[in-house]
Design an enzyme around this catalytic site. Structure first.
Site, PDB file in Angstrom:
ATOM      1  N   ARG A 101      61.380  86.348  67.518  1.00  0.00           N
ATOM      2  CA  ARG A 101      62.748  85.806  67.536  1.00  0.00           C
ATOM      3  C   ARG A 101      63.694  86.965  67.245  1.00  0.00           C
ATOM      4  NH1 ARG A 101      65.150  80.374  64.850  1.00  0.00           N
ATOM      5  NH2 ARG A 101      64.087  79.677  66.734  1.00  0.00           N
ATOM      6  N   HIS A 128      66.064  80.385  74.965  1.00  0.00           N
ATOM      7  CA  HIS A 128      65.175  79.760  73.965  1.00  0.00           C
ATOM      8  C   HIS A 128      64.118  78.955  74.737  1.00  0.00           C
ATOM      9  CE1 HIS A 128      63.681  78.417  70.274  1.00  0.00           C
ATOM     10  NE2 HIS A 128      64.671  77.687  69.808  1.00  0.00           N
ATOM     11  N   GLN A 131      61.655  76.275  73.129  1.00  0.00           N
ATOM     12  CA  GLN A 131      62.332  75.013  72.835  1.00  0.00           C
ATOM     13  C   GLN A 131      62.383  74.124  74.070  1.00  0.00           C
ATOM     14  OE1 GLN A 131      63.836  73.868  69.749  1.00  0.00           O
ATOM     15  NE2 GLN A 131      63.775  72.001  70.959  1.00  0.00           N
ATOM     16  N   ASP A 224      74.065  71.326  71.201  1.00  0.00           N
ATOM     17  CA  ASP A 224      73.551  72.358  70.290  1.00  0.00           C
ATOM     18  C   ASP A 224      74.738  72.838  69.452  1.00  0.00           C
ATOM     19  OD1 ASP A 224      71.939  74.329  69.088  1.00  0.00           O
ATOM     20  OD2 ASP A 224      72.150  75.743  70.758  1.00  0.00           O
ATOM     21  N   CYS A 264      68.190  70.548  69.756  1.00  0.00           N
ATOM     22  CA  CYS A 264      67.059  71.376  69.300  1.00  0.00           C
ATOM     23  C   CYS A 264      66.975  71.474  67.794  1.00  0.00           C
ATOM     24  CB  CYS A 264      67.126  72.755  69.935  1.00  0.00           C
ATOM     25  SG  CYS A 264      68.510  73.776  69.366  1.00  0.00           S
ATOM     26  N   ARG A 292      57.483  71.043  69.506  1.00  0.00           N
ATOM     27  CA  ARG A 292      57.407  72.516  69.454  1.00  0.00           C
ATOM     28  C   ARG A 292      55.964  72.942  69.197  1.00  0.00           C
ATOM     29  NH1 ARG A 292      61.930  75.391  68.180  1.00  0.00           N
ATOM     30  NH2 ARG A 292      60.584  77.164  68.685  1.00  0.00           N
TER      31      ARG A 292
END
Ligand code: CP
Ligand code: NVA
Length: 307
Positions: A101, A128, A131, A224, A264, A292
């Site tokens: 990340r 991402h 996700q 988000d 998310c 996930r």
């Protein structure tokens, strides 16, 4: 040839289908696949905060028989001046995969340029993709399929989730709409990649400024945070321009009757989404978080098999 997963279109549509089928299988039977038995190591590096990604990768790697080496990037020599290319070479001598990340996508590309094991994007400024694999698994579970459904994302259209929902969504054959203020539109180079992928799958992608027009008839509505990690000090007003894009009951009245709401997480109740909506019956955000684990296990199994 080693396979990396740095962005959503690193899997072809057929490969994405394979990973999602495997994710469903892994969810049914969590301990059937043990490709990391030994245990073999997987490096999991964080240059940004995390709850879901950290827990799901650590648990998932253990369930695959492996050992996760979880590192805060700043505490490693990467946080000083060791090059990403040298880091990729060194880590490949120790681990079977590198999960990272970080900030700019070019950092992942530099690591992947020398790594001889799969590199997985666990969130970058631009994408991402892990996700969105979990999101697609959740959509298929609840709706039976993803292809042909319409999905509308509201909020910061220039962030990692907007980009990955566009690219991963059209890969899955979804018709994806992004609705955001003018100054927060998806990057043109991402829209080019989305158009190329949509041409292969027959899906569509659209940018629509009017949030009501964007959600009209939508099967899935996603949002988000308005301020992603790394955007905190950018000097932009990240509240007032976004207010018309809040996911609330009034906006959802125009969506499909059985609209499903996704996020998310982490969420900011009262900002991008109301508490009533995220805690209400249309929301699947905790299924999404759980997936996930399954989607990433499937991805690792698939990448190890194909590298
Ligand atoms: N959705 C997500 O990536 O959550 P974390 O930041 O907690 O990992
Ligand atoms: N867009 C958000 C996602 C967090 C999981 C961020 O990058 O902070």
């Amino acid at each position: 040839m080693v396979r990396h997963f740095l962005r959503d279109d690193d899997l072809t549509p057929a490969e994405q289908t394979e990973v999602l089928a495997l994710a469903a299988e892994v969810k049914r039977d969590p301990f059937a696949h043990r490709p990391l038995e030994g245990p073999h190591g997987v490096g999991v590096i964080f240059d940004k905060n995390s709850t879901r990604t950290r827990f799901s990768f650590e648990v998932g790697i253990a369930q695959l028989g492996g050992h996760a080496v979880i590192v805060d990037g700043k505490s490693s020599q990467m946080g000083r001046d060791e090059t990403l290319e040298d880091t990729g070479r060194v880590l490949s001598r120790f681990v079977r995969a590198i999960v990272w990340r970080t900030f700019g996508q070019e950092r992942l590309e530099a690591m992947a340029s020398t790594a001889t094991v799969p590199v997985v994007n666990a969130l970058s400024t631009e994408f991402h993709p892990c996700q969105v694999l979990a999101d697609l698994q959740t959509i298929i579970e609840h709706k039976g399929t993803a292809a042909g459904l319409s999905m509308t994302y509201l909020g910061d259209g220039a962030n990692n989730m907007a980009h990955s929902l566009l690219l991963g969504g059209v890969t899955a054959g979804m018709n994806v709409t992004v609705s955001s203020p003018e100054q927060f539109r998806p990057a043109p180079w991402v829209l080019d990649a989305v158009a190329a992928r949509a041409a292969q799958t027959g899906a569509t992608a659209r940018v629509e400024g009017d949030p009501h027009a964007a959600v009209a008839g939508a099967d899935i509505v996603v949002t988000d945070t308005w301020t992603s990690m790394g955007d905190e000090g950018d000097g932009l007003d990240r509240v007032a321009p976004f207010r018309p894009y809040q996911v609330n009951d009034a906006l959802l009245a125009g969506a499909a009757d059985d609209v499903m709401v996704m996020h998310c997480l982490p969420a900011h109740r009262g900002e991008e989404i109301t508490a009533d909506v995220i805690d209400g019956p249309r929301s699947v955000v905790f299924d999404e978080a759980q997936n996930r684990l399954h989607a990433q296990k499937a991805l690792l199994i698939w990448l190890l098999e194909h590298s």
